[in-house]
Write an enzyme that holds these catalytic residues in place. Sequence first.
Site, mmCIF file in Angstrom:
data_model
loop_
_atom_site.group_PDB
_atom_site.id
_atom_site.type_symbol
_atom_site.label_atom_id
_atom_site.label_comp_id
_atom_site.label_asym_id
_atom_site.label_seq_id
_atom_site.Cartn_x
_atom_site.Cartn_y
_atom_site.Cartn_z
ATOM 1 N N HIS A 147 0.744 -1.254 -0.117
ATOM 2 C CA HIS A 147 0.023 0.200 -0.069
ATOM 3 C C HIS A 147 0.852 1.335 0.033
ATOM 4 O O HIS A 147 2.072 1.210 0.170
ATOM 5 C CB HIS A 147 -0.972 -0.124 1.198
ATOM 6 C CG HIS A 147 -0.394 0.077 2.624
ATOM 7 N ND1 HIS A 147 0.443 -0.569 2.958
ATOM 8 C CD2 HIS A 147 -0.703 0.906 3.639
ATOM 9 C CE1 HIS A 147 0.944 -0.476 4.065
ATOM 10 N NE2 HIS A 147 0.262 0.560 4.640
ATOM 11 N N HIS A 192 1.095 3.732 2.073
ATOM 12 C CA HIS A 192 1.724 4.613 3.186
ATOM 13 C C HIS A 192 3.241 4.716 3.164
ATOM 14 O O HIS A 192 4.010 3.358 2.951
ATOM 15 C CB HIS A 192 1.493 4.004 4.489
ATOM 16 C CG HIS A 192 -0.037 4.247 4.987
ATOM 17 N ND1 HIS A 192 -1.047 3.521 5.764
ATOM 18 C CD2 HIS A 192 -0.934 5.321 4.777
ATOM 19 C CE1 HIS A 192 -1.947 4.028 6.169
ATOM 20 N NE2 HIS A 192 -2.248 5.232 5.305
ATOM 21 N N ASP A 209 5.889 4.368 4.814
ATOM 22 C CA ASP A 209 6.853 3.535 5.501
ATOM 23 C C ASP A 209 6.867 2.130 4.735
ATOM 24 O O ASP A 209 7.574 1.076 5.110
ATOM 25 C CB ASP A 209 6.514 3.155 6.889
ATOM 26 C CG ASP A 209 5.352 2.861 7.295
ATOM 27 O OD1 ASP A 209 4.108 3.215 6.319
ATOM 28 O OD2 ASP A 209 4.931 2.093 8.312
ATOM 29 N N HIS A 210 5.998 1.929 3.751
ATOM 30 C CA HIS A 210 6.181 0.692 2.793
ATOM 31 C C HIS A 210 6.479 0.992 1.524
ATOM 32 O O HIS A 210 6.619 -0.199 0.896
ATOM 33 C CB HIS A 210 4.473 0.094 2.804
ATOM 34 C CG HIS A 210 4.222 -0.459 4.245
ATOM 35 N ND1 HIS A 210 4.263 -1.851 4.530
ATOM 36 C CD2 HIS A 210 3.934 0.324 5.333
ATOM 37 C CE1 HIS A 210 3.975 -1.994 5.774
ATOM 38 N NE2 HIS A 210 3.593 -0.708 6.244
ATOM 39 N N HIS A 260 -7.235 -1.909 5.989
ATOM 40 C CA HIS A 260 -6.593 -0.690 6.570
ATOM 41 C C HIS A 260 -7.066 0.590 6.171
ATOM 42 O O HIS A 260 -8.070 0.582 5.577
ATOM 43 C CB HIS A 260 -4.904 -0.974 5.751
ATOM 44 C CG HIS A 260 -4.110 -0.168 6.622
ATOM 45 N ND1 HIS A 260 -3.967 -0.105 8.154
ATOM 46 C CD2 HIS A 260 -2.687 0.363 6.109
ATOM 47 C CE1 HIS A 260 -2.905 0.722 8.127
ATOM 48 N NE2 HIS A 260 -2.071 1.033 7.007
ATOM 49 N N ASP A 264 -0.205 -3.918 5.917
ATOM 50 C CA ASP A 264 -0.639 -3.422 7.065
ATOM 51 C C ASP A 264 -2.004 -3.877 7.450
ATOM 52 O O ASP A 264 -2.880 -3.686 6.340
ATOM 53 C CB ASP A 264 -0.535 -2.087 7.456
ATOM 54 C CG ASP A 264 0.638 -1.482 7.761
ATOM 55 O OD1 ASP A 264 1.696 -2.211 7.637
ATOM 56 O OD2 ASP A 264 0.930 -0.292 7.706
ATOM 57 N N HIS A 296 6.294 -5.315 11.958
ATOM 58 C CA HIS A 296 5.724 -4.091 11.826
ATOM 59 C C HIS A 296 5.610 -3.767 13.443
ATOM 60 O O HIS A 296 4.327 -3.331 13.707
ATOM 61 C CB HIS A 296 4.664 -3.910 11.161
ATOM 62 C CG HIS A 296 3.991 -2.420 10.680
ATOM 63 N ND1 HIS A 296 3.068 -1.986 11.172
ATOM 64 C CD2 HIS A 296 4.598 -1.958 9.511
ATOM 65 C CE1 HIS A 296 3.064 -0.936 10.579
ATOM 66 N NE2 HIS A 296 3.445 -0.685 9.802
#
Length: 313
Positions: free
Chosen positions: A64, A66, A68-69, A144, A212, A270
């Site tokens: 996805h 976000h 941090d990914h 999510h 996530d 995570h």
Amino acid sequence: MNPVWLTVLGTAAAVPSFEHYTSGLLLSYLNDEQWLIDCGEGIQVPFFRYGGNYNKLRRIFISHLHADHYIGLVGLIMSMHMHGRTTPLTIYAPHGLADILTAVLRASDTQLKYNIDYQSIPTNAARVIYQDKKWEVLAFPLKHRIPTVGFRISQVQAERRFLTEKGDGIPYEYIRRMKEGEDILAEDGTLLYKSEDYTEPLPALSFAYCSDTAYDESVIEYCREVTLLYHESTFLHSEKELAEKTLHATAKEAALIAHQCQAKHLLLGHFSYRHPDRRVFEEEARSIFPSVYTAKEGMKLNLNQLNYSKTHA
Ligand SMILES: [Zn+2]
């Protein structure tokens, strides 16, 4: 044939720290390729430190958008460009990533030395997004705050184990072919060795990735009986309220999913910065599911070995 290895590159939720990178898992020796799952900030550092090879890295799967990914893609793509990579790369991600990366490259007037093929992943239903003779990748929806998918990477055809006690003196080349299910014939067509008499099937290897996501039982059907389930455990169950609010999961919930889908092993990752000692996550999960690993940068797991073993001691 080499066993399939999973190498953990990043384990932190949201933000990196001196000790931890954000999300990134590297799979090695799939058709002699490396595949990366998620790509948090600065991931090219642990990628090169722990055995990543930019010419072998052929596919990247992003769950996805976000940061941090996926934000580490900019650094990784540029590092590989500087190192002279020419091998094409395929990136599978939810809609929007191609525009972001194209804008970054355009702003710096960068003409990459290699081609990137962007494959957009549908996020509303499960879909096979890659398949070859040996491997299949299924993307499935997670629960999510923005459209997010999990992945199941499965061996299409299980290998066969050679029964050494039966095959004394058989040439290695015949053994190799029989392990792939081939019967060995003489030049005149008569049967010399029948594969199933000298080999036995092994369970197909599979790996599922759920990050996530909030606790969501709809993922169970996609993760059924996997060799290894990676499930996020951002929080402990005492922080359930926070997990619900942010649509993340607790260690207990990760273990419940692993138990219900009858995974062989569970890998937690995570982790929230709130718990620098990650053993608390493992302890909570182990009260429900026996075979739990806690992700750690540089950790390497042999998936073939995990496929034959029942529990993590
Ligand atoms: Zn997220």
